[in-house]
Write a protein that holds these residues in place. Sequence first.
Motif, short mmCIF file in Angstrom:
data_model
loop_
_atom_site.label_atom_id
_atom_site.label_comp_id
_atom_site.label_asym_id
_atom_site.label_seq_id
_atom_site.Cartn_x
_atom_site.Cartn_y
_atom_site.Cartn_z
N LEU A 1 0.81 -1.22 0.00
CA LEU A 1 0.00 0.00 0.00
C LEU A 1 0.84 1.26 0.00
O LEU A 1 0.34 2.35 -0.32
CB LEU A 1 -0.94 0.00 1.21
N ARG A 2 2.12 1.14 0.34
CA ARG A 2 3.00 2.33 0.38
C ARG A 2 3.63 2.63 -0.97
O ARG A 2 4.31 3.63 -1.12
CB ARG A 2 4.11 2.12 1.41
N LEU A 3 3.40 1.77 -1.96
CA LEU A 3 4.01 1.96 -3.27
C LEU A 3 3.04 2.54 -4.30
O LEU A 3 3.29 2.47 -5.49
CB LEU A 3 4.58 0.63 -3.79
N ARG A 4 1.96 3.11 -3.82
CA ARG A 4 0.98 3.71 -4.73
C ARG A 4 1.51 5.03 -5.31
O ARG A 4 2.37 5.68 -4.71
CB ARG A 4 -0.33 3.96 -3.99
N PRO A 5 1.01 5.44 -6.49
CA PRO A 5 1.44 6.71 -7.08
C PRO A 5 1.25 7.87 -6.11
O PRO A 5 0.31 7.89 -5.31
CB PRO A 5 0.53 6.85 -8.30
N ARG A 6 2.15 8.82 -6.18
CA ARG A 6 2.11 9.99 -5.31
C ARG A 6 1.83 11.24 -6.16
O ARG A 6 2.61 11.57 -7.05
CB ARG A 6 3.44 10.16 -4.58
N ASP A 7 0.72 11.89 -5.88
CA ASP A 7 0.37 13.11 -6.62
C ASP A 7 0.41 12.87 -8.12
O ASP A 7 0.86 13.73 -8.89
CB ASP A 7 1.31 14.26 -6.25
N GLY A 8 -0.05 11.68 -8.54
CA GLY A 8 -0.08 11.37 -9.95
C GLY A 8 1.25 10.91 -10.52
O GLY A 8 1.35 10.59 -11.71
N ARG A 9 2.29 10.85 -9.70
CA ARG A 9 3.61 10.42 -10.16
C ARG A 9 3.91 9.01 -9.66
O ARG A 9 3.55 8.65 -8.54
CB ARG A 9 4.69 11.39 -9.67
N GLY A 10 4.59 8.24 -10.50
CA GLY A 10 4.95 6.88 -10.11
C GLY A 10 5.89 6.89 -8.92
O GLY A 10 6.91 7.58 -8.92
N ALA A 11 5.56 6.13 -7.89
CA ALA A 11 6.38 6.07 -6.68
C ALA A 11 7.58 5.15 -6.88
O ALA A 11 7.53 4.22 -7.69
CB ALA A 11 5.54 5.57 -5.51
N PRO A 12 8.67 5.39 -6.17
CA PRO A 12 9.80 4.45 -6.19
C PRO A 12 9.33 3.06 -5.77
O PRO A 12 8.56 2.92 -4.81
CB PRO A 12 10.78 5.05 -5.19
N ILE A 13 9.80 2.04 -6.50
CA ILE A 13 9.36 0.67 -6.25
C ILE A 13 10.50 -0.18 -5.69
O ILE A 13 10.31 -0.94 -4.75
CB ILE A 13 8.82 0.04 -7.55
N GLY A 14 11.67 -0.05 -6.30
CA GLY A 14 12.79 -0.89 -5.88
C GLY A 14 14.01 -0.59 -6.71
O GLY A 14 14.12 0.48 -7.32
N ASN A 15 14.94 -1.54 -6.78
CA ASN A 15 16.19 -1.31 -7.49
C ASN A 15 15.93 -1.02 -8.97
O ASN A 15 15.23 -1.76 -9.66
CB ASN A 15 17.13 -2.51 -7.34
N GLY A 16 16.49 0.08 -9.45
CA GLY A 16 16.33 0.47 -10.84
C GLY A 16 15.05 1.20 -11.13
O GLY A 16 14.89 1.78 -12.22
N LEU A 17 14.13 1.17 -10.21
CA LEU A 17 12.84 1.85 -10.36
C LEU A 17 12.64 2.78 -9.17
O LEU A 17 11.83 2.55 -8.29
CB LEU A 17 11.70 0.83 -10.46
N GLY A 18 13.45 3.83 -9.15
CA GLY A 18 13.40 4.81 -8.08
C GLY A 18 14.59 4.76 -7.15
O GLY A 18 14.98 5.78 -6.57
N TYR A 19 15.17 3.57 -6.98
CA TYR A 19 16.37 3.39 -6.17
C TYR A 19 17.50 2.86 -7.07
O TYR A 19 17.22 2.26 -8.12
CB TYR A 19 16.11 2.41 -5.03
N PRO A 20 18.77 3.06 -6.67
CA PRO A 20 19.87 2.59 -7.52
C PRO A 20 19.73 1.11 -7.88
O PRO A 20 19.52 0.26 -7.01
CB PRO A 20 21.11 2.85 -6.65
N GLY A 21 19.87 0.84 -9.18
CA GLY A 21 19.64 -0.51 -9.67
C GLY A 21 20.90 -1.30 -9.93
O GLY A 21 22.00 -0.91 -9.54
N GLY A 22 20.72 -2.43 -10.61
CA GLY A 22 21.79 -3.41 -10.75
C GLY A 22 22.53 -3.40 -12.07
O GLY A 22 23.32 -4.32 -12.31
N LEU A 23 22.28 -2.41 -12.95
CA LEU A 23 23.11 -2.29 -14.14
C LEU A 23 24.40 -1.57 -13.74
O LEU A 23 24.67 -0.44 -14.11
CB LEU A 23 22.38 -1.54 -15.25
N ALA A 24 25.15 -2.27 -12.94
CA ALA A 24 26.37 -1.73 -12.33
C ALA A 24 27.19 -2.90 -11.83
O ALA A 24 26.76 -4.06 -11.92
CB ALA A 24 26.01 -0.79 -11.17
N GLU A 25 28.34 -2.60 -11.29
CA GLU A 25 29.17 -3.67 -10.75
C GLU A 25 28.74 -4.10 -9.36
O GLU A 25 29.12 -5.18 -8.88
CB GLU A 25 30.63 -3.23 -10.75
N ALA A 26 27.93 -3.28 -8.70
CA ALA A 26 27.42 -3.64 -7.38
C ALA A 26 26.15 -2.86 -7.11
O ALA A 26 25.92 -1.80 -7.71
CB ALA A 26 28.46 -3.35 -6.29
#
Length: 357
Positions: free
Chosen positions: A107-132
């Motif tokens: 329930l905490r991952l719902r859109p905020r003010d019409g904008r997509g909320a951060p979900i997880g790695n690569g989608l709002g938080y640093p993702g895994g297309l990296a060395e770590a």
Amino acid sequence: MLAVQLTAWGAEPELREIPTPRPRGEELLVRVTAAGLCRSDLHVMDAPAGSFDYSLPLTLGHEVAGTVVDAGPAADRGWLGEHVVVHGIWGCGGCRNCLRGRENYCLRLRPRDGRGAPIGNGLGYPGGLAEAVIVPAARFLVRSAGVDPVVCAPLADAGLTAYHAVREHRDLLDAQSVCVVIGVGGLGHLALQVLRDLGAGRIVAVDTRSDARDMAAELGAGAVFGDIDSAASALGEGADLILDFAGAPDTVAPAAAALAPGGRLSVVGSAGGRLEAGKDVGLAAGWGITAPFWGPRADLAAVVDMARRGALHVTAQTYPLTAAVEIYRQLRSGGITGRAVLVPPAVNGTNRPAADG
């Protein structure tokens, strides 16, 4: 370390040098051994400013397999050295859906003010297309020992999404069931295997591409067709379950019309298809429709187990992390068969320092 980052909305990502992160609190540092590309990344790249509540630059990548190499002071150090796949939905863990094991509907991952909320790695938080990549806590990891990382990485999204879309209709799957998969691509080819593993009786595949139809037949589809109308004419009394991985205007409505009484349509793709809902729109009695989103951690563990016992095979092409921008271009143009998986330099035979150094 190297990372593939989105630095401006509506632009291609860039390969950049950034500091190697250090875990704090309950965080764990995962050295990435393989990371998959996904069309969802293109959706994020193409979005106009303000569409997502994401800060830039953002390291992309939400299909991630690797090895835990460091832990914060409050983290479970028992994970150090473990081969893992990252569950890409970082739910709160405390809302009623998370407590039910439905973290993908936190329930905490719902859109905020019409904008997509951060979900997880690569989608709002640093993702895994990296060395770590930093993972907030151990509850977002699934152990994956015994599974090739190149196979494991796509399971985090493609495998999990396909499995969840099928599993939530498990009550319809038996030796008599008639199931249809529309779109035998990166997700659809996995759904075919999940249906087979869960005991679906008759499996029909639909795809406009001849090579995809050939692959569907190899993966266990009893019949293959180039369009849903042709498939519908061969279904007899209709389908019990139709999984639409296209979700297009020319698939959603015809698929609903092809349902048997009590049948269900699962619209997984998001290509603009629409369906008028109602009990008086001429569809079979008791029809149902779902629009599943990704899947919970328990389903990811089940998908990894399928791969470990040889019941799930991923069609993937591997590329070096340094080729990410070009491979995204190929993904956009439809030039990728199955899933594209990038391998960081440290695991690709170069002398680059390990990500945890």
